[in-house]
Design a protein around this motif. Structure first.
Motif, mmCIF file in Angstrom:
data_model
loop_
_atom_site.group_PDB
_atom_site.id
_atom_site.type_symbol
_atom_site.label_atom_id
_atom_site.label_comp_id
_atom_site.label_asym_id
_atom_site.label_seq_id
_atom_site.Cartn_x
_atom_site.Cartn_y
_atom_site.Cartn_z
ATOM 1 N N LEU A 74 -15.130 14.138 -5.718
ATOM 2 C CA LEU A 74 -14.943 13.016 -4.802
ATOM 3 C C LEU A 74 -16.297 12.437 -4.421
ATOM 4 O O LEU A 74 -17.269 13.164 -4.230
ATOM 5 N N LEU A 75 -16.341 11.135 -4.292
ATOM 6 C CA LEU A 75 -17.562 10.443 -3.910
ATOM 7 C C LEU A 75 -17.357 9.824 -2.531
ATOM 8 O O LEU A 75 -16.575 8.881 -2.386
ATOM 9 N N PRO A 76 -18.029 10.355 -1.498
ATOM 10 C CA PRO A 76 -17.924 9.757 -0.175
ATOM 11 C C PRO A 76 -18.900 8.587 -0.048
ATOM 12 O O PRO A 76 -20.066 8.699 -0.415
ATOM 13 N N VAL A 77 -18.413 7.457 0.446
ATOM 14 C CA VAL A 77 -19.248 6.278 0.629
ATOM 15 C C VAL A 77 -19.155 5.861 2.091
ATOM 16 O O VAL A 77 -18.066 5.568 2.592
ATOM 17 N N GLN A 78 -20.311 5.831 2.764
ATOM 18 C CA GLN A 78 -20.355 5.424 4.165
ATOM 19 C C GLN A 78 -20.192 3.912 4.260
ATOM 20 O O GLN A 78 -20.824 3.169 3.514
ATOM 21 N N LYS A 79 -19.362 3.475 5.195
ATOM 22 C CA LYS A 79 -19.111 2.055 5.419
ATOM 23 C C LYS A 79 -19.241 1.759 6.908
ATOM 24 O O LYS A 79 -19.204 2.669 7.731
ATOM 25 N N VAL A 80 -19.365 0.486 7.247
ATOM 26 C CA VAL A 80 -19.386 0.045 8.635
ATOM 27 C C VAL A 80 -18.314 -1.021 8.790
ATOM 28 O O VAL A 80 -18.280 -1.990 8.017
ATOM 29 N N HIS A 81 -17.433 -0.836 9.769
ATOM 30 C CA HIS A 81 -16.369 -1.818 10.003
ATOM 31 C C HIS A 81 -17.007 -3.128 10.446
ATOM 32 O O HIS A 81 -17.828 -3.148 11.360
ATOM 33 N N PRO A 82 -16.645 -4.248 9.815
ATOM 34 C CA PRO A 82 -17.311 -5.521 10.100
ATOM 35 C C PRO A 82 -17.084 -6.042 11.523
ATOM 36 O O PRO A 82 -17.931 -6.760 12.052
ATOM 37 N N THR A 83 -15.989 -5.690 12.138
ATOM 38 C CA THR A 83 -15.692 -6.194 13.476
ATOM 39 C C THR A 83 -16.191 -5.262 14.571
ATOM 40 O O THR A 83 -16.851 -5.697 15.509
ATOM 41 N N THR A 84 -15.880 -3.969 14.434
ATOM 42 C CA THR A 84 -16.212 -3.011 15.490
ATOM 43 C C THR A 84 -17.593 -2.394 15.333
ATOM 44 O O THR A 84 -18.145 -1.864 16.296
ATOM 45 N N GLY A 85 -18.137 -2.432 14.131
ATOM 46 C CA GLY A 85 -19.425 -1.802 13.871
ATOM 47 C C GLY A 85 -19.327 -0.289 13.738
ATOM 48 O O GLY A 85 -20.331 0.394 13.589
ATOM 49 N N GLN A 86 -18.106 0.249 13.783
ATOM 50 C CA GLN A 86 -17.908 1.688 13.687
ATOM 51 C C GLN A 86 -18.098 2.166 12.249
ATOM 52 O O GLN A 86 -17.623 1.537 11.309
ATOM 53 N N GLU A 87 -18.803 3.286 12.103
ATOM 54 C CA GLU A 87 -19.015 3.859 10.789
ATOM 55 C C GLU A 87 -17.824 4.717 10.387
ATOM 56 O O GLU A 87 -17.193 5.348 11.232
ATOM 57 N N TYR A 88 -17.522 4.711 9.088
ATOM 58 C CA TYR A 88 -16.453 5.543 8.547
ATOM 59 C C TYR A 88 -16.787 5.860 7.096
ATOM 60 O O TYR A 88 -17.714 5.283 6.534
ATOM 61 N N THR A 89 -16.048 6.784 6.515
ATOM 62 C CA THR A 89 -16.287 7.180 5.131
ATOM 63 C C THR A 89 -15.058 6.868 4.296
ATOM 64 O O THR A 89 -13.937 7.152 4.688
ATOM 65 N N ARG A 90 -15.298 6.254 3.156
ATOM 66 C CA ARG A 90 -14.244 5.956 2.189
ATOM 67 C C ARG A 90 -14.480 6.867 0.986
ATOM 68 O O ARG A 90 -15.599 6.999 0.514
ATOM 69 N N TYR A 91 -13.422 7.539 0.522
ATOM 70 C CA TYR A 91 -13.529 8.519 -0.555
ATOM 71 C C TYR A 91 -12.968 7.958 -1.854
ATOM 72 O O TYR A 91 -11.842 7.472 -1.888
ATOM 73 N N PHE A 92 -13.780 8.052 -2.905
ATOM 74 C CA PHE A 92 -13.424 7.618 -4.247
ATOM 75 C C PHE A 92 -13.419 8.849 -5.150
ATOM 76 O O PHE A 92 -14.057 9.851 -4.837
ATOM 77 N N ILE A 93 -12.736 8.775 -6.267
ATOM 78 C CA ILE A 93 -12.868 9.805 -7.286
ATOM 79 C C ILE A 93 -14.095 9.444 -8.111
ATOM 80 O O ILE A 93 -14.210 8.319 -8.601
ATOM 81 N N ALA A 94 -15.043 10.369 -8.218
ATOM 82 C CA ALA A 94 -16.287 10.114 -8.943
ATOM 83 C C ALA A 94 -15.983 9.710 -10.376
ATOM 84 O O ALA A 94 -15.128 10.305 -11.033
ATOM 85 N N GLY A 95 -16.663 8.662 -10.827
ATOM 86 C CA GLY A 95 -16.460 8.178 -12.181
ATOM 87 C C GLY A 95 -15.399 7.097 -12.275
ATOM 88 O O GLY A 95 -15.238 6.484 -13.307
ATOM 89 N N SER A 96 -14.655 6.857 -11.164
ATOM 90 C CA SER A 96 -13.657 5.788 -11.179
ATOM 91 C C SER A 96 -14.352 4.464 -10.881
ATOM 92 O O SER A 96 -15.554 4.402 -10.653
ATOM 93 N N LYS A 97 -13.587 3.410 -10.843
ATOM 94 C CA LYS A 97 -14.162 2.096 -10.572
ATOM 95 C C LYS A 97 -13.883 1.704 -9.123
ATOM 96 O O LYS A 97 -12.784 1.867 -8.629
ATOM 97 N N ALA A 98 -14.904 1.194 -8.482
ATOM 98 C CA ALA A 98 -14.777 0.698 -7.112
ATOM 99 C C ALA A 98 -15.346 -0.713 -7.079
ATOM 100 O O ALA A 98 -16.477 -0.935 -7.469
#
Length: 77
Positions: free
Chosen positions: A45-69
């Motif tokens: 799994l590939l965790p990618v840190q993101k920031v919500h555009p409205t609230t500014g809150q950080e969160y993590t979105r999980y992808f399967i490594a090697g997949s397309k995002a």
């Protein structure tokens, strides 16, 4: 269907998943334990840190490594 299967199906269908999506869509409360279960199965799994555009809150979105995002290949760390 197990919680692990629900998470993997969601990632395959939508490309990724967040803890919030797992809780709201599937009632999964032990999200990080399920991620550990998935990793123990050999899925990278590939965790990618993101920031919500409205609230500014950080969160993590999980992808399967090697997949397309977003149309680009995701590389494992």
């Amino acid at each position: 269907m197990t919680q692990v299967e629900k998470i993997l199906n969601h990632i395959q269908k939508n490309g990724s998943i967040t803890q919030r999506e797992a809780y709201l869509d599937y009632g999964i409360q032990s999200f990080h334990r399920r991620l550990s279960d998935i990793r123990e199965m050999g899925v990278r799994l590939l965790p990618v840190q993101k920031v919500h555009p409205t609230t500014g809150q950080e969160y993590t979105r999980y992808f399967i490594a090697g997949s397309k995002a977003n149309g680009k290949p995701v590389k494992a760390a």
